[in-house]
Write a protein that holds these residues in place. Sequence first.
Motif, PDB file in Angstrom:
ATOM      1  N   ASP A 130       0.271  -0.866  -0.013  1.00  0.00           N
ATOM      2  CA  ASP A 130      -0.093   0.267   0.080  1.00  0.00           C
ATOM      3  C   ASP A 130       0.794   1.524  -0.041  1.00  0.00           C
ATOM      4  OD1 ASP A 130      -2.129  -1.478  -0.151  1.00  0.00           O
ATOM      5  OD2 ASP A 130      -2.312  -1.795   1.916  1.00  0.00           O
ATOM      6  N   ILE A 131       2.217   1.253  -0.039  1.00  0.00           N
ATOM      7  CA  ILE A 131       2.962   2.229  -0.180  1.00  0.00           C
ATOM      8  C   ILE A 131       3.618   2.218  -1.424  1.00  0.00           C
ATOM      9  CG2 ILE A 131       4.528   3.528   0.635  1.00  0.00           C
ATOM     10  CD1 ILE A 131       3.829   2.713   3.566  1.00  0.00           C
ATOM     11  N   PHE A 132       4.620   1.239  -1.465  1.00  0.00           N
ATOM     12  CA  PHE A 132       5.753   1.542  -2.160  1.00  0.00           C
ATOM     13  C   PHE A 132       5.545   0.347  -3.160  1.00  0.00           C
ATOM     14  CE2 PHE A 132       8.352   2.985   0.889  1.00  0.00           C
ATOM     15  CZ  PHE A 132       8.546   4.508   1.022  1.00  0.00           C
ATOM     16  N   PHE A 133       4.647  -0.835  -3.245  1.00  0.00           N
ATOM     17  CA  PHE A 133       4.929  -1.964  -4.331  1.00  0.00           C
ATOM     18  C   PHE A 133       3.479  -2.588  -4.283  1.00  0.00           C
ATOM     19  CE2 PHE A 133       5.011  -6.425  -4.700  1.00  0.00           C
ATOM     20  CZ  PHE A 133       5.147  -6.994  -5.988  1.00  0.00           C
ATOM     21  N   GLN A 134       3.682  -2.745  -5.859  1.00  0.00           N
ATOM     22  CA  GLN A 134       2.319  -3.597  -5.441  1.00  0.00           C
ATOM     23  C   GLN A 134       2.363  -3.828  -6.927  1.00  0.00           C
ATOM     24  OE1 GLN A 134      -1.631  -1.199  -6.005  1.00  0.00           O
ATOM     25  NE2 GLN A 134      -2.080  -1.945  -8.763  1.00  0.00           N
ATOM     26  N   GLY A 135       2.280  -5.692  -5.843  1.00  0.00           N
ATOM     27  CA  GLY A 135       2.311  -6.779  -7.439  1.00  0.00           C
ATOM     28  C   GLY A 135       1.438  -6.745  -9.042  1.00  0.00           C
ATOM     29  N   PRO A 136       1.895  -7.024  -9.913  1.00  0.00           N
ATOM     30  CA  PRO A 136       1.894  -7.244 -11.255  1.00  0.00           C
ATOM     31  C   PRO A 136      -0.036  -7.616 -11.208  1.00  0.00           C
ATOM     32  CG  PRO A 136       3.229  -8.964 -11.112  1.00  0.00           C
ATOM     33  CD  PRO A 136       2.721  -7.980  -9.763  1.00  0.00           C
ATOM     34  N   LEU A 137      -0.076  -8.552 -10.123  1.00  0.00           N
ATOM     35  CA  LEU A 137      -1.675  -9.839 -10.137  1.00  0.00           C
ATOM     36  C   LEU A 137      -2.848  -9.128  -8.907  1.00  0.00           C
ATOM     37  CD1 LEU A 137      -0.509 -13.148 -11.295  1.00  0.00           C
ATOM     38  CD2 LEU A 137      -1.275 -11.450 -12.317  1.00  0.00           C
ATOM     39  N   TYR A 138      -1.634  -7.929  -8.237  1.00  0.00           N
ATOM     40  CA  TYR A 138      -2.811  -7.367  -7.210  1.00  0.00           C
ATOM     41  C   TYR A 138      -3.767  -6.873  -7.551  1.00  0.00           C
ATOM     42  CZ  TYR A 138      -4.173  -4.751  -2.974  1.00  0.00           C
ATOM     43  OH  TYR A 138      -4.473  -4.247  -1.846  1.00  0.00           O
ATOM     44  N   GLY A 139      -4.837  -7.487  -6.612  1.00  0.00           N
ATOM     45  CA  GLY A 139      -6.603  -7.120  -6.811  1.00  0.00           C
ATOM     46  C   GLY A 139      -7.070  -8.179  -8.206  1.00  0.00           C
ATOM     47  N   LEU A 140      -6.578  -8.334  -8.688  1.00  0.00           N
ATOM     48  CA  LEU A 140      -7.018  -9.981  -9.694  1.00  0.00           C
ATOM     49  C   LEU A 140      -7.947 -10.766  -9.133  1.00  0.00           C
ATOM     50  CD1 LEU A 140      -7.021 -11.115 -12.350  1.00  0.00           C
ATOM     51  CD2 LEU A 140      -5.403 -12.279 -11.575  1.00  0.00           C
ATOM     52  N   LEU A 141      -7.677 -11.063  -7.254  1.00  0.00           N
ATOM     53  CA  LEU A 141      -8.182 -12.067  -6.808  1.00  0.00           C
ATOM     54  C   LEU A 141      -9.462 -10.922  -5.591  1.00  0.00           C
ATOM     55  CD1 LEU A 141      -5.868 -14.992  -6.297  1.00  0.00           C
ATOM     56  CD2 LEU A 141      -7.632 -14.756  -7.861  1.00  0.00           C
ATOM     57  N   GLY A 142      -8.765 -10.167  -5.270  1.00  0.00           N
ATOM     58  CA  GLY A 142      -9.649  -9.497  -4.108  1.00  0.00           C
ATOM     59  C   GLY A 142      -8.942  -9.005  -3.334  1.00  0.00           C
ATOM     60  N   ARG A 143      -8.933  -7.446  -2.677  1.00  0.00           N
ATOM     61  CA  ARG A 143      -8.372  -7.326  -1.428  1.00  0.00           C
ATOM     62  C   ARG A 143      -8.020  -8.632   0.020  1.00  0.00           C
ATOM     63  NH1 ARG A 143      -5.882  -2.518   0.826  1.00  0.00           N
ATOM     64  NH2 ARG A 143      -6.803  -1.662  -1.352  1.00  0.00           N
ATOM     65  N   ASP A 144      -9.844  -8.891  -0.041  1.00  0.00           N
ATOM     66  CA  ASP A 144      -9.764 -10.752   0.850  1.00  0.00           C
ATOM     67  C   ASP A 144      -8.802 -11.596   0.546  1.00  0.00           C
ATOM     68  OD1 ASP A 144     -11.311  -8.438   2.373  1.00  0.00           O
ATOM     69  OD2 ASP A 144     -13.155  -9.252   1.661  1.00  0.00           O
ATOM     70  N   ILE A 145      -8.904 -11.333   0.032  1.00  0.00           N
ATOM     71  CA  ILE A 145      -7.780 -12.624  -0.962  1.00  0.00           C
ATOM     72  C   ILE A 145      -6.005 -12.595  -0.692  1.00  0.00           C
ATOM     73  CG2 ILE A 145      -7.066 -14.670  -2.589  1.00  0.00           C
ATOM     74  CD1 ILE A 145     -10.218 -14.977  -3.037  1.00  0.00           C
ATOM     75  N   SER A 146      -5.860 -11.340  -1.060  1.00  0.00           N
ATOM     76  CA  SER A 146      -4.397 -10.355  -1.094  1.00  0.00           C
ATOM     77  C   SER A 146      -3.800 -10.942   0.382  1.00  0.00           C
ATOM     78  CB  SER A 146      -4.492  -9.113  -1.516  1.00  0.00           C
ATOM     79  OG  SER A 146      -5.034  -9.519  -3.225  1.00  0.00           O
ATOM     80  N   GLY A 147      -5.026 -10.043   0.744  1.00  0.00           N
ATOM     81  CA  GLY A 147      -4.952 -10.431   2.816  1.00  0.00           C
ATOM     82  C   GLY A 147      -4.180 -11.777   3.282  1.00  0.00           C
ATOM     83  N   GLU A 148      -4.737 -12.612   2.451  1.00  0.00           N
ATOM     84  CA  GLU A 148      -5.278 -14.080   3.429  1.00  0.00           C
ATOM     85  C   GLU A 148      -3.171 -14.787   2.252  1.00  0.00           C
ATOM     86  OE1 GLU A 148      -6.488 -15.913   5.085  1.00  0.00           O
ATOM     87  OE2 GLU A 148      -7.883 -14.024   6.370  1.00  0.00           O
TER      88      GLU A 148
END
Length: 230
Positions: A130-148
């Motif tokens: 949420d600051i310096f990095f966002q993976g190329p597939l971030y958001g593809l599965l939704g924020r909750d799954i990304s958190g898991e």
Amino acid sequence: MQHDRKQVAVWDVFVRLFHWCLVVAVAVSFYTTKTDGIPFLFPIEVHAQAGYLIIGLLIFRIIWGVLGTTYARFSTFVYGPRDTAVYTKALFKRRAPRYASHNPLGGWMVVLLLLSLSFQAVSGLFLSDDIFFQGPLYGLLGRDISGELASLHALNSDVLLILIGLHLVGVVVHALQGENLVAAMVTGIKRFTSEPVDIKQTHRTKHHLFALGAFLVAAGICGWLWFYPY
């Protein structure tokens, strides 16, 4: 009495390059999770790039494990439960036979390391700080799954350290038994006082062409991830 030592060409140059490049990439990946920026200005970015390189290396190794030289193939060193149990029993009795490639336990350690590394590298593609990095597939599965996945990513890093530790213990045990695996991974040659149980004829027809194809596939995916427009 001095026995003649039999030399066996086991690990080809592509396996050896993969191994040492992976060692460096994994070391950088772990280091950048602990550093405060020295010597990297943005450690998280370097951490991600190391992960992309690991993905490329793993893709190459998987392809090479199917199409590569004899001792590089998974079919050569991944054994079934019965063979693995027999070897383990012999090992505890100090009667374990010598293998040119990985022994049954070593073969499964390779599989576990590759699986753990694969999950670690691929799960990182879905993460963001949420600051310096966002993976190329971030958001593809939704924020909750990304958190898991972020939680599992952290947990698996500990699992990976345990597996690496066990791998190093295995290397030391082999060294104490007179089998220098580090030197073999540099030269590709293993030396035995008697013929190993898994000695095989090696066939190199078209292997360099297969290696080139595997490299191009791996480099293409790695390059896309590296230069992905965030």
